[in-house]
Write an enzyme that holds these catalytic residues in place. Structure first.
Site, PDB file in Angstrom:
ATOM      1  N   TYR A 146      18.425 -26.983-107.298  1.00 24.50           N
ATOM      2  CA  TYR A 146      19.548 -26.600-108.156  1.00 24.50           C
ATOM      3  C   TYR A 146      20.500 -26.206-107.236  1.00 24.50           C
ATOM      4  O   TYR A 146      21.604 -25.835-107.874  1.00 24.50           O
ATOM      5  CB  TYR A 146      19.119 -25.359-108.934  1.00 24.50           C
ATOM      6  CG  TYR A 146      17.939 -25.524-109.807  1.00 24.50           C
ATOM      7  CD1 TYR A 146      17.504 -26.699-110.169  1.00 24.50           C
ATOM      8  CD2 TYR A 146      17.197 -24.623-110.473  1.00 24.50           C
ATOM      9  CE1 TYR A 146      16.358 -27.002-110.863  1.00 24.50           C
ATOM     10  CE2 TYR A 146      16.274 -24.620-111.343  1.00 24.50           C
ATOM     11  CZ  TYR A 146      15.692 -25.903-111.583  1.00 24.50           C
ATOM     12  OH  TYR A 146      14.679 -26.256-112.472  1.00 24.50           O
ATOM     13  N   HIS A 182       7.847 -28.705-107.143  1.00 19.05           N
ATOM     14  CA  HIS A 182       8.775 -28.927-108.371  1.00 19.05           C
ATOM     15  C   HIS A 182       8.076 -29.980-109.127  1.00 19.05           C
ATOM     16  O   HIS A 182       8.092 -29.962-110.423  1.00 19.05           O
ATOM     17  CB  HIS A 182      10.386 -29.332-107.879  1.00 19.05           C
ATOM     18  CG  HIS A 182      11.271 -29.111-108.946  1.00 19.05           C
ATOM     19  ND1 HIS A 182      12.358 -28.654-108.451  1.00 19.05           N
ATOM     20  CD2 HIS A 182      11.425 -29.181-109.865  1.00 19.05           C
ATOM     21  CE1 HIS A 182      13.246 -28.622-109.527  1.00 19.05           C
ATOM     22  NE2 HIS A 182      12.401 -28.729-110.496  1.00 19.05           N
TER      23      HIS A 182
HETATM   24  N1  LIG Z   1      10.510 -27.347-113.373  1.00 21.88           N
HETATM   25  C1  LIG Z   1      11.267 -28.126-113.898  1.00 21.88           C
HETATM   26  O1  LIG Z   1      10.974 -29.435-113.669  1.00 21.88           O
HETATM   27  C2  LIG Z   1      12.439 -27.762-114.770  1.00 21.88           C
HETATM   28  C3  LIG Z   1      13.174 -28.635-115.543  1.00 21.88           C
HETATM   29  C4  LIG Z   1      14.229 -28.122-116.383  1.00 21.88           C
HETATM   30  C5  LIG Z   1      14.527 -26.868-116.041  1.00 21.88           C
HETATM   31  N2  LIG Z   1      13.771 -25.885-115.570  1.00 21.88           N
HETATM   32  C6  LIG Z   1      14.211 -24.407-115.380  1.00 21.88           C
HETATM   33  O2  LIG Z   1      13.862 -24.099-117.116  1.00 21.88           O
HETATM   34  C7  LIG Z   1      15.055 -23.090-117.276  1.00 21.88           C
HETATM   35  C8  LIG Z   1      15.512 -23.279-118.751  1.00 21.88           C
HETATM   36  O3  LIG Z   1      15.453 -24.710-119.212  1.00 21.88           O
HETATM   37  P1  LIG Z   1      17.069 -25.466-119.368  1.00 21.88           P
HETATM   38  O4  LIG Z   1      18.189 -24.868-118.754  1.00 21.88           O
HETATM   39  O5  LIG Z   1      16.835 -26.858-119.420  1.00 21.88           O
HETATM   40  O6  LIG Z   1      17.002 -25.177-121.078  1.00 21.88           O
HETATM   41  P2  LIG Z   1      16.880 -24.023-121.956  1.00 21.88           P
HETATM   42  O7  LIG Z   1      16.664 -22.788-121.299  1.00 21.88           O
HETATM   43  O8  LIG Z   1      15.943 -24.556-123.189  1.00 21.88           O
HETATM   44  O9  LIG Z   1      18.403 -24.176-122.805  1.00 21.88           O
HETATM   45  C9  LIG Z   1      19.419 -23.645-122.196  1.00 21.88           C
HETATM   46  C10 LIG Z   1      21.009 -23.899-122.989  1.00 21.88           C
HETATM   47  O10 LIG Z   1      20.450 -22.889-124.213  1.00 21.88           O
HETATM   48  C11 LIG Z   1      21.601 -22.196-124.326  1.00 21.88           C
HETATM   49  N3  LIG Z   1      21.065 -20.795-124.788  1.00 21.88           N
HETATM   50  C12 LIG Z   1      20.588 -19.900-124.201  1.00 21.88           C
HETATM   51  N4  LIG Z   1      20.375 -18.772-124.827  1.00 21.88           N
HETATM   52  C13 LIG Z   1      20.957 -19.059-126.226  1.00 21.88           C
HETATM   53  C14 LIG Z   1      20.769 -18.664-127.461  1.00 21.88           C
HETATM   54  N5  LIG Z   1      20.276 -17.201-127.554  1.00 21.88           N
HETATM   55  N6  LIG Z   1      21.733 -18.806-128.549  1.00 21.88           N
HETATM   56  C15 LIG Z   1      22.264 -20.366-128.320  1.00 21.88           C
HETATM   57  N7  LIG Z   1      22.223 -20.904-127.248  1.00 21.88           N
HETATM   58  C16 LIG Z   1      21.607 -20.413-126.114  1.00 21.88           C
HETATM   59  C17 LIG Z   1      22.381 -22.105-122.984  1.00 21.88           C
HETATM   60  O11 LIG Z   1      23.533 -21.851-122.961  1.00 21.88           O
HETATM   61  P3  LIG Z   1      24.524 -20.694-122.537  1.00 21.88           P
HETATM   62  O12 LIG Z   1      24.326 -20.739-121.009  1.00 21.88           O
HETATM   63  O13 LIG Z   1      26.039 -20.914-122.653  1.00 21.88           O
HETATM   64  O14 LIG Z   1      24.090 -19.450-122.774  1.00 21.88           O
HETATM   65  C18 LIG Z   1      22.079 -23.368-122.455  1.00 21.88           C
HETATM   66  O15 LIG Z   1      22.855 -24.319-122.882  1.00 21.88           O
HETATM   67  C19 LIG Z   1      16.124 -24.004-116.358  1.00 21.88           C
HETATM   68  O16 LIG Z   1      17.559 -23.228-116.281  1.00 21.88           O
HETATM   69  C20 LIG Z   1      15.421 -24.078-114.944  1.00 21.88           C
HETATM   70  O17 LIG Z   1      15.412 -22.702-114.234  1.00 21.88           O
HETATM   71  C21 LIG Z   1      12.791 -26.580-114.787  1.00 21.88           C
END
Ligand SMILES: NC(=O)c1ccc[n+]([C@@H]2O[C@H](COP(=O)([O-])OP(=O)(O)OC[C@H]3O[C@@H](n4cnc5c(N)ncnc54)[C@H](OP(=O)(O)O)[C@@H]3O)[C@@H](O)[C@H]2O)c1
Length: 282
Positions: A54, A112
């Site tokens: 990241y 990862h």
């Molecule tokens: N291990 C892996 O392979 C892997 C893969 C993908 C992700 N990850 C980790 O998992 C974390 C979470 O996944 P993600 O970032 O893909 O997706 P997510 O958490 O499902 O969604 C993030 C999105 O939701 C929005 N959001 C957050 N709270 C909200 C709310 N209360 N109401 C409306 N919208 C909201 C955020 O916007 P705003 O920022 O504008 O609030 C952002 O656009 C990542 O950040 C990363 O740390 C790991």
């Protein structure tokens, strides 16, 4: 000062506990990322995700250092990338992540992706086991591992991961993998727990449950994770989203509501088709 919500804890086979909701940090970079992490910790978050890939370990570490909360209360996670699985590279990568985070010890270090066709994930796991023995990392786990990968690393090293961070959201509820984790005392962490806040949050079944509880669609989805014993790490850049997401840890859904949300699941529910059997991430 506003009281923080009470966050349930889930516990792994070795007694290591994680709070039910932590902070995702993908795309939280630079000064804004550091400020977002510090603000989230001051709002009550005690688990913070990140990854070498990241390119934000520096910002996450700065956010942790800047927050007015005892460092010992915070669980900082990072992940070893696919191009660093081979023994020597893994050892250096683990130390490099710790330097970038600016920490004496990383609390939770994960592999990862298994990258099975590269077939070096056992070396990566052995390097994490060694790092834990040397006191460089506190707890070790994996991400995107299937049961066959979990079984192999334990068979070859004798050490079972405490966490497997996998894709879980209502379109992809992963019932079988969750049951496997429960049986083996491995904590499930859900990535993209809100389905990246796209179509999922407009589903009518979620809107109905949200309206019955007087909560938002995002809180409804996060309460569904809590009810299933899954640690979720929603990414949110604004304090408003961070605060309302954390508050979802106190919302209790009944079994029928949980089942109705789980019924949104589909066989092809992955957000971008990344199947750990074939997905390779460098
Ligand atoms: N291990 C892996 O392979 C892997 C893969 C993908 C992700 N990850 C980790 O998992 C974390 C979470 O996944 P993600 O970032 O893909 O997706 P997510 O958490 O499902 O969604 C993030 C999105 O939701 C929005 N959001 C957050 N709270 C909200 C709310 N209360 N109401 C409306 N919208 C909201 C955020 O916007 P705003 O920022 O504008 O609030 C952002 O656009 C990542 O950040 C990363 O740390 C790991």
């Amino acid at each position: 000062m506003t009281a923080h919500p009470v966050i349930p804890q889930f516990t792994a086979h070795n007694g290591f506990g994680l709070p039910a909701i932590g902070l995702g940090t993908y795309a939280l970079n630079g000064d804004a990322g550091a400020d977002a992490v510090a603000g989230a910790i001051e709002a009550g978050y005690r688990l913070v995700d990140s990854a070498f890939n990241y390119e934000n370990e520096g910002s996450v570490g700065r956010g942790v250092a800047a927050a007015d909360v005892d460092r010992a209360e915070i669980i900082v996670t990072t992940k070893l990338p696919g191009r660093h699985h081979a023994s020597a590279q893994a050892r250096t990568s683990i130390e490099e992540s710790r330097s970038r985070l600016g920490l004496d010890i990383t609390d939770l270090h994960l592999i990862h992706w298994p990258n099975p066709s590269q077939d070096e994930y056992v070396q990566a796991w052995a390097a994490l086991v060694d790092a834990q023995q040397r006191g460089v990392v506190r707890q070790i786990g994996v991400s995107n591992f299937l049961p066959e990968h979990l079984e192999r690393i334990e068979r070859e090293t004798g050490v079972r991961p405490v966490v497997n961070q996998i894709e879980v959201h209502p379109y992809f509820p992963q019932e079988e993998q969750l049951a496997y984790h429960r049986e083996h005392g491995i904590l499930t962490e859900a990535w993209s727990p809100l389905g990246r806040a796209k179509a999922l949050l407009d589903e009518s079944v979620i809107a109905e449950i949200a309206s019955a509880h007087g909560i938002s669609a995002a809180q409804t989805v996060l309460a569904w994770h809590v009810a299933r014993g899954v640690v979720s790490i929603p990414k949110a850049s604004s304090l408003a989203h961070q605060t309302s997401n954390l508050a979802a840890a106190e919302i209790v859904l009944d079994d029928a509501e949980v089942a109705a949300i789980t019924a949104l699941g589909r066989a092809d529910g992955r957000l971008f088709g990344a199947d750990p059997r074939s997905h390779e991430e460098s």
